[in-house]
Structures are given as C-alpha cells and as structure tokens.
Design a protein around this motif. Structure first.
Motif: not given
Length: 316
Positions: A217, A241, A259, A262, A264, A273, A310-314
């Motif tokens: 991010y 992840l 995004q 996420q 991608s 990612i 679409g799975s998001k990293t923390n």
C-alpha cells in the motif's frame, strides 16, 4: 619474512577475505577473532561462525569475546604485537588500545565506496536503494564507525540479476583482492590514506523486522523488488496475504494493473500483487511460513490455490 596478521571477522564475507590472507605467503595469520557462536534456526542449534570454521580447519588460534574492551582476550591479542590488524564484517568496535598495537596498520575491508553506506549492512542497502554501482574500500580503523582515512577503493557494477547473496559473493572476492594488493604498499609506505568527506556520509544500519516487511500500500513495485533483492536469500522480505505470512525471495516488476494491495494476477504461471504505484509485483520464488522455498508455479499448485484475484494483503 611474512607479516603477522590478526584477523577480525564473522560472516561469509569475512571468511572469503580470511581465506585469501591464509593463502598468501606474504602474510602469517597468527589469530582469528570472531563474534561468539550463536544458536540459529528453530531448533536453536549453536553453530560455529564462518571464520571460526575456517580458522579451526587451519589450526589457527580463535578468540570469541562477547565484548573485546577490557577482556582477557584483548590483552592476549595486544601481546601478540602483530604487524597488521585486519577487520572485515566483524560486528564489534575495536578498542583504541588494541588498534594502536598494530606495528604497521589497523585496517578494515568495508563493502561500500566510503563515505557512502557506513554501518553494518552496506551491501543490502545498495540493493534496497536501487544503486547501479557499488564497491569496496580499504580504510584505516578509528574509533568512529567506518570513518577512517580511505587507503584504496575498487568499483563494481550491480547487475539487474543480483541479490544480496550474489552481490556478497562478488564483493568478498573484490575486497579480498584489493586488500592483498594494498597491504604490501602499506609495508613499503607507498600507500597513503585520504580523509573522508563526512558531509557525504550515509548510513547502512542493521536490518530489522520493520524493514523486512513489504507494504504494497505504501511501496512502489520497484521499491518492493529492490527490497526483495536486498534481503534475499537472508533474512528475506515478507508480507501477509490472508492468514499466511509469505517470505518473498525473487520478484520482478510487471504492468500497471489492479487495485493497490490486492492480488491482481493469478494464472498457471503468474501470481502478482499490485503495489502503491499501480504496477504489479510478479512473484517468482517464495517461502510460505513453515515451508521450503519454492517457485511460484509450485506455490500455485499448493497453498496458492486458496487465494483469488482480489485477495488483499494486510497492511503491516
């Protein structure tokens, strides 16, 4: 007659430099000083340091004080009255009294072009910062960190394929060769040191857990890839992840897609990612927690199946 040398060093880099000194008939290594042996790995098995292993193989005296200053070992080392004290990635400051015991010179092999990257991790930081060139410096040791007069330098191009492991190996050879060329010139008085410009000094501090954490991010794709290169194979950059902590050992920059933060891209051969600049970081070699290092293809055939685009990293 060979010049006597006390060598101070602990790591793989140190071991390569020590090996060169041992093999050179112009020098007689009379003692090796390393950090104490430490427990490593999950099982906390205590292993000999790299330099100790080499010293023992050559039946050289080994000293491993927790701290040199005021130790009985320091008194023994001073009593040796060696011609040279040579350090390379030792990991402790050497007291002035011991430095002054060298008959010819107390010198250090440092893995950067000083005054750039003074400190414990110059090779790692050159990669993390995306430098295209680095080098080694031979300098006189003083009490301040890596601040002594520079006697000699040699440069090295950083290849796009380099990571910390490959660059350490190259720099160790470069540093050893430069040291063995420089020491005879110190014996004859031909070599002279030049003061560093302290206003140009930059630091290369120890690698800590905070630095090792990838944050998609906040970091661009290039920054992530450079961090991965700078910490591979050890200690390794990592990210979270879902509920999995994953160490990333090799990656490259891909196209601008998806995004930020996420997953991608996920297909048979790619797992990517999106980083803060919108570009994808394509994972190549990785290590899920508790598993061996694997290719992204192997990961996708196993634990990677649980993740979807679409799975998001923390954000760590």
């Amino acid at each position: 007659m060979a010049n006597s040398v006390i060598f101070f060093g602990t790591s793989d880099f140190s071991k390569s430099v020590l090996a060169g000194l041992i093999d050179d008939p112009a020098f007689d290594v009379v003692a090796v000083v390393s950090q104490p042996d430490r427990p490593v790995g999950r099982k906390k098995v205590k292993l000999q340091t790299q330099t100790k292993q080499l010293a023992v193989a050559h039946e050289l005296p080994v000293f491993q004080p927790e701290k040199l200053s005021g130790s009985p070992e320091m008194a023994e080392l001073i009593a040796l009255q060696a011609d040279f004290l040579v350090t390379a990635a030792f990991g402790q400051f050497i007291p002035t009294k011991l430095l002054k015991s060298a008959k010819i010179a107390a010198i250090n092999v440092h893995a950067s072009l000083l005054p750039r990257y003074r400190g414990a991790a110059p090779i790692n930081w050159a990669l993390i910062n995306g430098d295209k060139e680095t080098g080694v410096s031979i300098m006189y040791m003083v009490k301040a960190m890596d601040a002594g007069d520079v006697i000699a330098t040699d440069q090295l191009a950083i290849e796009a394929s380099d990571d910390a492991g490959s660059l350490f190996a190259k720099m160790a050879v470069l540093g050893c060769n430069l040291l063995l060329k420089t020491m005879p010139k110190l014996v004859t008085g031909e070599a002279k040191g030049q003061p560093q410009d302290n206003s140009l000094a930059t630091l290369a501090p120890k690698i800590d857990q905070q630095l090792m954490r990838i944050n998609f991010y906040r970091q661009s794709a290039e920054q992530v890839v450079n961090l991965v290169r700078g910490l591979s194979p050890h200690p390794g950059a990592f990210f979270q992840l879902g509920d999995q902590r994953i160490k990333l050992l090799s990656a490259k920059v891909g196209d601008k897609i998806g995004q930020v933060g996420q997953l991608s891209i996920k297909n048979k051969g790619q797992f990517g990612i999106t980083a803060a600049d919108g570009r994808v970081v394509l994972l190549e070699r990785l290590q899920p927690a508790g598993k061996k290092v694997m290719t992204v293809a192997a990961f996708l055939n196993g634990q990677g199946r649980t993740f979807n685009v679409g799975s998001k990293t923390n954000e760590i």
